[in-house]
Design an enzyme around this catalytic site. Structure first.
Site, mmCIF file in Angstrom:
data_model
loop_
_atom_site.group_PDB
_atom_site.id
_atom_site.type_symbol
_atom_site.label_atom_id
_atom_site.label_comp_id
_atom_site.label_asym_id
_atom_site.label_seq_id
_atom_site.Cartn_x
_atom_site.Cartn_y
_atom_site.Cartn_z
ATOM 1 N N HIS A 126 0.859 -1.185 0.000
ATOM 2 C CA HIS A 126 0.000 0.000 0.000
ATOM 3 C C HIS A 126 0.895 1.234 0.000
ATOM 4 O O HIS A 126 2.026 1.214 0.499
ATOM 5 C CB HIS A 126 -0.868 -0.040 1.264
ATOM 6 N N ASP A 203 2.804 -4.521 8.240
ATOM 7 C CA ASP A 203 1.528 -3.830 8.068
ATOM 8 C C ASP A 203 0.429 -4.888 8.141
ATOM 9 O O ASP A 203 0.210 -5.650 7.200
ATOM 10 C CB ASP A 203 1.519 -3.116 6.715
ATOM 11 N N GLN A 206 -4.795 -5.526 6.929
ATOM 12 C CA GLN A 206 -5.726 -6.436 6.266
ATOM 13 C C GLN A 206 -5.723 -7.834 6.877
ATOM 14 O O GLN A 206 -6.432 -8.714 6.375
ATOM 15 C CB GLN A 206 -5.371 -6.539 4.777
ATOM 16 N N LYS A 229 -10.831 -1.332 10.191
ATOM 17 C CA LYS A 229 -10.846 -2.549 9.374
ATOM 18 C C LYS A 229 -11.093 -3.788 10.226
ATOM 19 O O LYS A 229 -11.080 -4.909 9.720
ATOM 20 C CB LYS A 229 -9.533 -2.677 8.603
ATOM 21 N N CYS A 367 -4.771 2.259 -3.849
ATOM 22 C CA CYS A 367 -3.541 2.784 -3.244
ATOM 23 C C CYS A 367 -2.372 1.811 -3.418
ATOM 24 O O CYS A 367 -1.509 1.685 -2.540
ATOM 25 C CB CYS A 367 -3.742 3.117 -1.768
#
Length: 570
Positions: A126, A203, A206, A229, A367
């Protein structure tokens, strides 16, 4: 981390009632990778805090502040248990994953990365896990290296091993790709990085709603995720960092709460985590996030994952029955989403058309511009799932996709001398070139339709039948600030001593091209003064096209309107 043994049965149909927006709308929500819907338990937790405990934390002796502080720090402890951190001091509240990555880039980057050092990221990252490292590299003279992907959309581990060297100081990589759904083998990535002395940032934005995360077992140095999220509120997120690293890192923002002692000559800072939490925190957000974690973890994770896999498998099987549809990438393990493209429809057009049919899903580059450039794609459609999604919704989507493809592949019929049926009496699918009445302007034709969906259909068919104009699609005419490509040029003419402007507009998306043709219909031949005094927005609202009027970064119409107004300036 696991739900207790007496957790309630996981019933996807029943739990839809826990989500007010899902229960009270006919929209099929397939955009959970962008943000999840919020269960009533989260809304109630936030409401309860503001109604009964609203006060600032850590800074007062009164009972409201004590109550707020207890709830705030209890939320930190809930997050610690959720990801199995060693201590609450390793849990830092942030606004979201993006802010947390910037925090590490500024603070740890200032401490540990210098000229000639290397930072490794992957092709699938991202922008939030690319740009902060680019900025850091520019500031300190480091180099950014990119791990490529295999043809299937997996991380190329052989290339990764070849890139690791003594100059590698940090590996920053996503746990799950937000564009492909690829699950990266982060345990292996971390182990290999540590063998050469590099630190690793993950990261996890997700990942945390789809799988268990144990930061101690992974041995990652930093792990980040966003509350929104994870069925929690926006504006709150978590940065986990190993305590020994956080103790060494300087603060990245100054203000209240992060200080221990302040004088005009120098300041002394609090230990982590408060060192990195300057100012009044998002107290309600932290409490809401804890409630979201409680809600999620009451359900058995194996049942949740089985439901999600059923959705992914069903979507993959049904989507490929749509003519011209291609699912992008086939990674070894995929969670959360299915990305696809349709040959006959630009992703922007597809998103707009599906919105009219009651489907909310993200289209564009998500993104991840470098990834899409590598794939040779302008954008994709992303079907992403939450607890509340059903296979029946997927079936509805596939039916509509087939209809849209059929309409897109139907050639416009030639004009006939026979008078066409009035457009206002037609369904959108019945509109063809016979309804492009030559003696009427495009605006007059659109006004005759009477409903927004038909206007969209006519605009897109008009865009299809309008040929590309020579010399227009050049870089010099390309507008910036929108996802789709839009080209605009103009001419000034002096007629009877008066200046007149005319415009040519084109786009790689049919809906934006159609909207551009309507702009030309409205404004061509006007003087600069007339253009500047003409309000086109009411016309688009009248036609039911107002959704394109917002100053969105994806909005080609807004970019065209602003560019035309600049060109009309004296």
């Amino acid at each position: 981390m696991r739900a207790p043994d007496n957790n309630p049965p996981f019933d996807p149909q029943q739990l839809r009632c826990d989500f007010p927006l899902i229960e009270n709308t006919s929209v099929c929500y397939f955009d959970s990778a962008a943000t999840t819907q919020k269960p009533t338990a989260v809304l109630q937790a936030i409401d309860h805090y503001y109604r009964h405990h609203n006060a600032n934390v850590h800074r007062a002796a009164h009972s409201l502040s004590r109550d707020a502080t207890e709830a705030f720090e209890a939320a930190r402890e809930r997050v610690r248990r959720f990801i199995n951190a060693n201590t609450c001091d390793e849990i830092i509240w942030i606004r979201g994953t993006t802010e947390g990555i910037n925090l590490v880039a500024h603070s740890y980057g200032q401490l540990a990365i210098g000229p000639g050092d290397e930072i490794l990221i992957s092709t699938m990252e991202h922008h939030a896990n690319i740009v902060p490292w680019q900025l850091l590299a520019q500031r300190c003279g480091a180099h950014l290296r990119v791990i490529p992907l295999t043809d299937n959309g997996d991380l190329d581990l052989t290339a990764y091993q070849d890139l690791l060297n003594s100059r590698t100081k940090l590996v920053a990589i996503c746990h799950v790709s937000n564009a492909l759904g690829t699950v990266n083998p982060i345990a292996e990535v971390i182990q290999q990085a540590h063998q050469i002395g590099a630190k690793v940032l993950i990261d996890g934005a997700q990942a945390v709603s789809h799988m268990e995360v144990d930061v101690q077992a992974l041995d990652c140095d930093f792990y980040l995720f966003s509350g929104h999220k994870l069925y929690g509120p926006t504006g709150i997120g978590v940065l986990y960092g190993k305590h020994r690293l956080l103790q060494q890192m300087p603060p990245w923002q100054g203000g209240g709460e992060m200080i221990e002692q302040v004088s005009f000559s120098q300041s002394r800072y609090q230990p982590p985590p408060l060192r990195f939490e300057a100012g009044t925190p998002n107290i309600a957000g932290a409490i809401g996030l804890a409630a979201a974690i409680d809600y999620l973890c009451q359900f058995d994770i194996k049942q949740r994952q089985a439901h999600e896999q059923r959705l992914i498998n069903h979507a993959s099987q049904q989507l490929i029955t749509v003519p011209g549809l291609r699912i992008i990438a086939q990674p070894k393990q995929r969670v959360g989403l299915v990305p696809f493209v349709i040959d006959a429809l630009h992703s922007f057009d597809l998103g707009a058309l599906l919105d009219q049919q009651g489907f909310a899903l993200r289209t564009g580059h998500h993104c991840t511009m470098p990834l899409h450039q590598q794939l040779g794609l302008e954008g994709t459609a992303r079907l992403s799932f939450g607890l509340y999604n059903q296979t029946e919704e997927i079936d509805r989507l596939v039916t509509v996709l087939k209809q849209l493809v059929a309409e897109a592949n139907t050639p416009a019929l030639p004009s006939t001398s026979q008078s066409p049926q009035p457009a206002s009496q037609l369904d959108p699918g019945q509109i063809d070139s016979a309804h492009f009445i030559p003696e009427q302007s495009l605006l007059q034709q659109l006004r005759a339709l009477g409903h927004g969906k038909a206007c969209y259909t006519l605009l897109m068919k008009k865009a299809t039948t309008c040929p590309q104009q020579p010399g227009l699609r050049q870089d010099i005419n390309l507008l910036h600030g929108c996802t789709s490509k839009v080209w605009l040029d103009h001419q000034r003419q002096c007629i009877d001593g008066n200046q007149q402007l005319s415009f040519r507009i084109d786009s790689d998306t049919r809906i934006i091209k159609g909207l551009g043709l309507l702009l030309c219909d409205l404004l061509n031949g006007m003087s600069p003064e007339q253009i500047l005094s003409t309000q086109v927005e009411p016309v688009f609202r009248e036609l039911g096209l107002e959704r394109h009027l917002s100053a969105s970064r994806t909005n080609g119409l807004h970019a065209m309107i602003e560019a035309i107004r600049v060109l009309a300036q004296p």
